[in-house]
Design an enzyme around this catalytic site. Sequence first.
Site, PDB file in Angstrom:
ATOM      1  N   HIS A 179      -4.430   1.037  -1.142  1.00  0.00           N
ATOM      2  CA  HIS A 179      -3.480   2.044  -1.620  1.00  0.00           C
ATOM      3  C   HIS A 179      -3.660   2.374  -3.096  1.00  0.00           C
ATOM      4  CE1 HIS A 179      -0.484   0.985   1.884  1.00  0.00           C
ATOM      5  NE2 HIS A 179      -1.675   1.411   2.302  1.00  0.00           N
ATOM      6  N   ASP A 209      -3.250  -2.817   1.246  1.00  0.00           N
ATOM      7  CA  ASP A 209      -2.192  -2.341   0.349  1.00  0.00           C
ATOM      8  C   ASP A 209      -2.806  -2.051  -1.015  1.00  0.00           C
ATOM      9  OD1 ASP A 209       0.454  -2.011  -0.976  1.00  0.00           O
ATOM     10  OD2 ASP A 209       1.220  -2.893   0.867  1.00  0.00           O
TER      11      ASP A 209
END
Length: 406
Positions: free
Chosen positions: A238, A215
């Site tokens: 991310h 993430d």
Amino acid sequence: MAHNSFLLSLLITLAFLHLVNGSTFSITSYGAKADGVTDNSAAFLKAWSAACSASQAATLYVPSGQFLLHPALLSGPCKNSKIIVQVDGNLIASTDYKLYGAAGYIMKFNNVKGLSFQGGYIDGKGSALWACKAGKGNCPYGARSLVFSNSRDITLTGLTSVNSGLFHIVIDTCTNVKVDGLKITASSTSPNTDGIHVEQSTGVTITNSNIGTGDDCISIGSGTQNLWIEKIACGPGHGISVGSLGKTANEAGVQNVTVKNVVFTGSTNGLRIKSWARSSTGFAKGIVFDGATMNNVANPIIIDQHYCPNNQGCSNQNSGVKISQVTYNNIKGTSATQVAVDFSCSASAPCQGIKMSNVQLTYKGNPAKASCDHAFGSSSGSVSPPSCLKSSASNRRLLGLALSAN
């Protein structure tokens, strides 16, 4: 005489070190066992209570070895404002993720002042929980590995955190926090394993760290002010994300954030701002991205104000989060997709005051593309792909037309 002088000097030195470092409280003195099997949370709490109750500087010491830890809440206020947590060993979570379901953390410091957490290795043992979520079973949300909440004057240095079930490091409602020299890793497919999450906090500095997870490498939540991020290597993951913002209707904004000299490698995003497609009082302003290298990043520069996973109560709505005064300077590298710059802003709250300068992004050796929707600002210097930002004058005309129509 020389011998006596040496002894006197040694005694003075030892006395000085004791004055500076105070008493040391080892968790093994309170029953902790480095066998990787015994739950050591009670021993941690006893050692913490002793250190926290000390009237002068104190050290909580974790020696070498494998120390299993069930949820441990280490709370203040303490009698002194200089506590060192020196970790030379490994702190490991149980593979039974249900043990952490109610608490939501492995270790949490709450309401403390003047804490220095040094070194250590935390293994969140998150793979079983990730598998549960992938199978869409009845899974708890997960445990964050290390949390600091309602605290001030905190330093966190030299820690390695791996395989957290949820966020690795959380800084929540804190003031004056310095984070340096961290290494954070988890599988690129692990869900919600943000490296460092900051929210409702002021005066946080994050530097010289390597982060690769499933993430965000660093996520910046509502209420964050005066955040400085520098010399971060991110990937996989991310990217560095402001948001997601605007999940609730009444939400504190994010302001005065600087991200400087960062490198992204193979990440989904680089520099991202995202908000829910819902009405909200939230905002993001005074954001500076200065110096970033993109290595095959899918979305090097992105603002997404249409975030709405699974259409959770926001379908066909515009984001109310106001994004303004965002600067992108000295951004270079390669995009894994043709659109390297994507400003997808809200129709009801267009992005304002975006500035771009010295941006050079390519796609497969060719010029990349830029996409703008409701994005206003200016560019200077060499910018490639060419800026698609609309001028502020264009925005004023559109607002004038809207007001006339009403």
